[in-house]
Design a protein around this motif. Structure first.
Motif, PDB file in Angstrom:
ATOM      1  N   PRO A 172       0.845  -1.197   0.000  1.00  0.00           N
ATOM      2  CA  PRO A 172       0.000   0.000   0.000  1.00  0.00           C
ATOM      3  C   PRO A 172       0.876   1.241   0.000  1.00  0.00           C
ATOM      4  CG  PRO A 172       0.115  -0.903   2.196  1.00  0.00           C
ATOM      5  CD  PRO A 172       0.874  -1.863   1.313  1.00  0.00           C
ATOM      6  N   PRO A 173       0.329   2.372  -0.435  1.00  0.00           N
ATOM      7  CA  PRO A 173       1.119   3.610  -0.394  1.00  0.00           C
ATOM      8  C   PRO A 173       1.588   3.924   1.018  1.00  0.00           C
ATOM      9  CG  PRO A 173      -0.883   3.913  -1.703  1.00  0.00           C
ATOM     10  CD  PRO A 173      -1.012   2.587  -1.023  1.00  0.00           C
ATOM     11  N   ALA A 174       2.830   4.395   1.137  1.00  0.00           N
ATOM     12  CA  ALA A 174       3.377   4.786   2.444  1.00  0.00           C
ATOM     13  C   ALA A 174       2.550   5.922   3.026  1.00  0.00           C
ATOM     14  CB  ALA A 174       4.834   5.209   2.279  1.00  0.00           C
ATOM     15  N   PRO A 175       2.353   5.974   4.344  1.00  0.00           N
ATOM     16  CA  PRO A 175       3.025   5.162   5.377  1.00  0.00           C
ATOM     17  C   PRO A 175       2.219   3.934   5.808  1.00  0.00           C
ATOM     18  CG  PRO A 175       1.885   6.977   6.413  1.00  0.00           C
ATOM     19  CD  PRO A 175       1.609   7.106   4.935  1.00  0.00           C
ATOM     20  N   LYS A 176       1.229   3.525   5.026  1.00  0.00           N
ATOM     21  CA  LYS A 176       0.404   2.394   5.426  1.00  0.00           C
ATOM     22  C   LYS A 176       1.248   1.129   5.524  1.00  0.00           C
ATOM     23  CE  LYS A 176      -4.058   3.871   3.484  1.00  0.00           C
ATOM     24  NZ  LYS A 176      -5.140   3.493   2.546  1.00  0.00           N
ATOM     25  N   GLN A 177       0.850   0.257   6.449  1.00  0.00           N
ATOM     26  CA  GLN A 177       1.474  -1.051   6.612  1.00  0.00           C
ATOM     27  C   GLN A 177       0.441  -2.118   6.266  1.00  0.00           C
ATOM     28  OE1 GLN A 177       4.791  -1.476   7.436  1.00  0.00           O
ATOM     29  NE2 GLN A 177       4.866   0.753   7.204  1.00  0.00           N
ATOM     30  N   GLY A 178       0.921  -3.250   5.808  1.00  0.00           N
ATOM     31  CA  GLY A 178       0.013  -4.316   5.409  1.00  0.00           C
ATOM     32  C   GLY A 178       0.131  -4.577   3.924  1.00  0.00           C
ATOM     33  N   LEU A 179      -0.985  -4.938   3.305  1.00  0.00           N
ATOM     34  CA  LEU A 179      -0.989  -5.216   1.878  1.00  0.00           C
ATOM     35  C   LEU A 179      -2.227  -4.623   1.229  1.00  0.00           C
ATOM     36  CD1 LEU A 179       0.246  -8.902   1.382  1.00  0.00           C
ATOM     37  CD2 LEU A 179       1.488  -6.797   0.946  1.00  0.00           C
ATOM     38  N   ARG A 180      -2.083  -4.320  -0.046  1.00  0.00           N
ATOM     39  CA  ARG A 180      -3.210  -3.875  -0.867  1.00  0.00           C
ATOM     40  C   ARG A 180      -3.618  -5.021  -1.779  1.00  0.00           C
ATOM     41  NH1 ARG A 180      -3.552   1.871  -3.818  1.00  0.00           N
ATOM     42  NH2 ARG A 180      -4.230   2.285  -1.665  1.00  0.00           N
ATOM     43  N   LEU A 181      -4.907  -5.299  -1.826  1.00  0.00           N
ATOM     44  CA  LEU A 181      -5.456  -6.296  -2.736  1.00  0.00           C
ATOM     45  C   LEU A 181      -6.021  -5.576  -3.947  1.00  0.00           C
ATOM     46  CD1 LEU A 181      -7.449  -8.544  -0.207  1.00  0.00           C
ATOM     47  CD2 LEU A 181      -5.021  -8.632  -0.789  1.00  0.00           C
TER      48      LEU A 181
END
Length: 490
Positions: A457-466
């Motif tokens: 995912p775009p920073a600063p997000k953590q995790g994953l984008r589906l």
């Protein structure tokens, strides 16, 4: 609250594997070729006629050639042409491995990489590309067919097609292209102008750097999957970035080494079945690391074994889609994904790093619809883990030519879902001198089978984008609701 975007696609439904305009470009093919090889040649030859040119020098002072318009958004090509290696490179031909020539590796992979700012990015990336091609000289070559009708690379040093372009708006105006198909893909991806001419082979890589009014830029890439797998492509673009930042050579030296991969006996295949097309819609969802880790912890408590982020998200997407799509109760459903096989070839291939070719087994998992739809999420995770544990055996049997382990015998229909993990291939670390990308994603408008791609995912997000493109409009609400419940539950 997770990001969720839905966008309807407009692909027609039918049983024609290619549209009539594409089919009309097919060349005459040797009748001795098996059907899959003939299709591969046709696709490669078609892309040659549409996207290639011959002996066109770089035009530093060329007039702007073409503008793409969509509402208030426009992109103008400033210069375009071939970027050749900066120094002498070896000539001759190089073989491709059996993994490079699988049906799944035919054609180009399109992606867009978004950067917040840069200073003369097109100039700097173009020069770094030229120097990187001295080391990655096969990429500057062209596809050819051997005397045995096998695809190979002719090391011609013709170069990579490169376009320098400018946009009329800021990245913010187009939402940083989080949905790249919100603008015409021809505007941000490198499609040579109609008068670019022909080439004597097939272009392996095309790039376009587009500068926006805010100072940010995008790098649009169309690369041949027959030359790179995901990890290999990430390595190549990191090499360009190394040189753009001032290194004299790539930090990781490339090796070709395609002959290190065993060639299994050829399997006899019949003609490929007709491919249906579907009116898929796009769904984008960000899932936080906390939600993923919660499922991992629950799985460890229940089973005493570890599961990966890939296992968790693949299971959830597969289950959500199976519940949403309209299939008969006693039908079967399948998922397919590329399982990295580098560790299985360490004796012959991984004695040194730098291999950038395809090195993955196309894993397919088949299960009764009821088992996936009605089971718990942890049970579906176990199903995926069990199949992955069989990879060494299945891979070994495939390499020995066992027809039962032919990964391309599975039907491609509405019950099939393709999973691709782009989150760890190296694109997120590419830094041309102004920082890593805000985000990157494929430009995917395929409609032959359902697909879901895992992205950072775009920073600063953590995790994953589906990024899913796997259900039709009538089923999208159910699919979306199940994913949202998963992404927001406490």
């Amino acid at each position: 609250m997770p990001l969720l975007i839905l966008q309807c696609a407009s692909a027609p439904s039918g049983e024609l594997p290619f549209s009539p305009p594409l089919a009309s470009h097919w060349p005459a093919l040797p009748t001795s070729l098996n059907p899959l090889r003939a299709i591969a040649m046709a696709i490669f030859s078609t892309e040659s006629s549409l996207y290639s040119h011959k002996d066109r020098a770089w035009q530093e002072n060329a007039e702007p050639e073409e503008t793409f318009l969509s509402m208030d958004f426009s992109v103008t090509k400033l210069t375009e042409g071939l970027v050749a290696p900066a120094g002498p490179t070896p000539a001759g031909t190089l073989p491709l491995s059996v993994m490079d020539k699988t049906p799944g590796s035919v054609g180009l992979v399109d992606s867009i990489h978004v950067f917040r700012h840069g200073r003369q990015p097109a100039k700097i990336i173009r020069e770094a590309l030229s120097r990187a091609l001295v080391f990655y000289y096969p990429v500057a070559g062209r596809f050819a067919m051997s005397d045995q009708d096998e695809l190979e690379v002719a090391c011609t040093a013709d170069g990579v097609y490169f376009i320098d372009a400018s946009a009329s708006c800021s990245l913010e105006d187009v939402n940083y292209l989080q949905l790249p198909l919100s603008v015409p893909k021809e505007s941000i991806l490198p499609y040579p102008s109609p008068d670019a001419g022909q080439t004597e082979g097939i272009v392996i890589l095309l790039m376009q750097v587009t500068e926006f009014t805010c100072g940010g830029f995008t790098v649009g890439i169309r690369s041949s999957h027959a030359i790179f797998d995901g990890i290999g492509a990430g390595q190549f673009f990191q090499a360009i970035a190394d040189i753009a930042r001032g290194c004299t050579e790539p930090l990781v030296k490339p090796i070709w080494c395609r002959d290190a991969i065993p060639s299994p006996p050829k399997l006899q295949r019949g003609p490929p079945p007709p491919l249906l097309t579907f009116k898929f819609v796009d769904t984008i969802l960000d899932v936080s690391s906390d939600h993923i880790n919660r499922i991992k912890d629950e799985f460890i408590k229940k089973t005493g074994t570890f599961c990966s982020t890939f296992d968790v998200l693949t299971a959830k997407v597969w289950q959500s889609r199976t519940r949403a799509i309209q299939l008969e109760e006693h039908s079967t459903v399948r998922i397919g994904f590329a399982a990295n096989a580098r560790h299985l070839l360490y004796k012959s291939l991984l004695k040194e790093e730098g291999y950038y070719g395809n090195c993955a087994y196309p894993m397919t998992i088949t299960a009764p619809r009821q088992k996936v739809a009605d089971g718990s999420l942890l049970e579906v995770i176990s199903l995926i883990k069990d199949a992955k544990q069989c990879l060494p055996i299945r891979f070994s049997k495939w390499m020995m030519g066992d027809p039962q382990e032919d990964p391309f015998k599975e039907p491609i229909d509405y019950g099939f879902l393709s999973i691709s993990d782009w989150s760890r291939v190296g694109f997120s670390e590419v830094d041309y001198g102004w920082g890593t990308p805000i985000h990157f994603c494929p430009v995917n408008d395929y409609n032959f089978f359902g697909s879901c791609i895992f992205l950072r995912p775009p920073a600063p997000k953590q995790g994953l984008r589906l990024m899913a493109r796997c259900v039709v409009k009538e089923e999208s609400a159910s699919f979306r609701d199940q994913l949202m419940e998963f992404a927001t539950e406490r």
